[in-house]
Design a protein around this motif. Structure first.
Motif, PDB file in Angstrom:
ATOM      1  N   GLU A  42       6.331  -8.045  19.455  1.00 33.23           N
ATOM      2  CA  GLU A  42       5.697  -9.173  18.774  1.00 33.23           C
ATOM      3  C   GLU A  42       6.762  -9.786  17.871  1.00 33.23           C
ATOM      4  N   HIS A  43       6.942 -11.087  18.005  1.00 29.07           N
ATOM      5  CA  HIS A  43       8.018 -11.741  17.269  1.00 29.07           C
ATOM      6  C   HIS A  43       7.568 -13.159  16.932  1.00 29.07           C
ATOM      7  N   SER A  47       3.423 -12.775  21.354  1.00 25.74           N
ATOM      8  CA  SER A  47       3.528 -11.589  22.211  1.00 25.74           C
ATOM      9  C   SER A  47       4.530 -11.899  23.316  1.00 25.74           C
ATOM     10  N   HIS A 101       5.167 -17.977  25.857  1.00 24.70           N
ATOM     11  CA  HIS A 101       4.794 -16.987  24.840  1.00 24.70           C
ATOM     12  C   HIS A 101       3.589 -17.462  24.010  1.00 24.70           C
ATOM     13  N   THR A 105       0.054 -15.520  24.156  1.00 24.57           N
ATOM     14  CA  THR A 105      -0.482 -15.018  22.898  1.00 24.57           C
ATOM     15  C   THR A 105      -1.890 -15.549  22.666  1.00 24.57           C
ATOM     16  N   ARG A 138      -0.573  -0.537  25.281  1.00 29.00           N
ATOM     17  CA  ARG A 138       0.661  -0.834  24.556  1.00 29.00           C
ATOM     18  C   ARG A 138       1.652   0.336  24.629  1.00 29.00           C
TER      19      ARG A 138
END
Ligand code: GDP
Length: 316
Positions: A42-43, A47, A101, A105, A138
């Motif tokens: 996660e940035h 996601s 992204h 997300t 995850r």
């Protein structure tokens, strides 16, 4: 009737090259690509699934072949702007790439699974093969270096693989379940081959194999398991595979990769440059040109790998 399904385990750059070759020599429905998600993170509130994205862009023919990741004809306004604001710009996200992204997300937040999002995006981009995350649960690869445990992307991108790797761990893996479509495919009785793409064994393939039940399901499929060496002439084509092998106390060679996969392998495809060093490999060795520069190389290596698997199946 002969068996139809090919299940390919893949990371990003190296794996996607062979996955593209396979997708071009097989009917779309016959290829299931299992994507590593240990690199996911996660940035900037997003996601990000780097290996799924590389596979998606490569299979949709919209990838940037120069670095091997990201999109072709990319622009970088977002990165330039965020950098000028003092934001985090160490992980390069191009403008077009960013859209994927943001959309992923959004859908994950609505409750869709990673595999549902991936399947829909692949369909919209016209990809015939199925790309399935190894798990919807995850899993996060962690690297132990001299400074202790760090997140995978911190090691891989921010520190550009400089830290010495002492150990790897896949956080969450013991609770993760293989994606049901992978298990269903492996149990179908219709698997022609399981192919381990020329990906980094430690950070691309082993997270997949570490999911409880995955190795057993591969073995129980009855299909020949054939890996393609990511090492050519004792070196990685790209990335830290050979460096990591040395740091982990292993022989940085094609034979060293085969030893790491152990008795999972029935067949092993190595380059002409490594032919002399694979005498002790217990899997059946096929020598081929394994450097994939052109599209023709990708297709030829895909064919050679499938032929190696078919020859093994005939012996059973
Ligand atoms: P990542 O997830 O982006 O690091 O990508 P992968 O793990 O799928 O691929 C990295 C590996 O691909 C490296 O070990 C490279 O040596 C290997 N690789 C890249 N290009 C080629 C190629 O053309 N031929 C072979 N045999 N290996 C390659």
């Amino acid at each position: 009737m002969s068996k139809r399904l090919v299940v390919a385990l893949s990371g990003g750059v190296g794996g996607a090259k062979l996955a593209l070759g396979l997708s071009r020599v097989l009917p779309g429905n016959d290829l299931l690509v299992v994507a590593n998600t240990g690199d996911d993170f996660e940035h900037l509130g997003l996601s990000i699934s780097p290996d799924i994205d590389t596979l998606t862009y490569v299979l949709a023919d919209i990838d940037n072949p120069v670095p091997g990741w990201g999109r072709r004809d990319e622009t970088w306004s977002f990165m330039d702007s965020i950098g000028s604001l003092g934001g985090e710009d160490w992980f390069r996200l191009g403008d077009r790439d960013l859209a994927l992204h943001v959309e992923r997300t959004r859908r994950l937040r609505l409750g869709q699974t990673l595999s549902e999002v991936t399947a829909d995006i692949c369909r919209r981009l016209g990809i015939g093969a199925r790309v399935v995350p190894m798990s919807d649960d995850r899993v996060r690869t962690q690297v132990r270096s001299d400074a202790g445990w760090i997140d995978f992307q911190d090691y891989f991108v921010r520190q550009q693989c400089r830290p010495i790797v002492h150990e790897l761990a896949f956080d969450g893996v013991t609770l993760a379940r293989p994606h049901p479509d992978i298990i269903a495919a492996l149990r179908s009785g219709d698997v022609r081959a399981v192919i381990i793409c020329p990906s980094n064994p430690f950070i691309s393939v082993e997270p997949i194999l570490a999911i409880p039940g995955m190795r057993d399901a591969i073995k129980a499929s009855g299909a020949p398991v054939v890996a393609v060496s990511p090492i050519i002439g004792g070196r990685a084509v790209k990335g830290p595979t050979a460096k990591m092998m040395r740091e982990l106390g292993l022989e940085a060679s094609a034979a060293g990769v085969a030893a790491r996969y152990g008795d999972l392998l029935d067949g092993y495809v190595v380059d002409h440059a490594d032919a002399d060093g694979v005498g002790n490999v217990s899997a059946r060795v096929t020598i081929a040109r394994t450097l994939m520069t052109s599209l023709h190389d990708r297709e030829a290596l895909a064919r050679a790998t499938l032929e190696a698997a078919d020859a093994l199946a005939l012996q059973r």
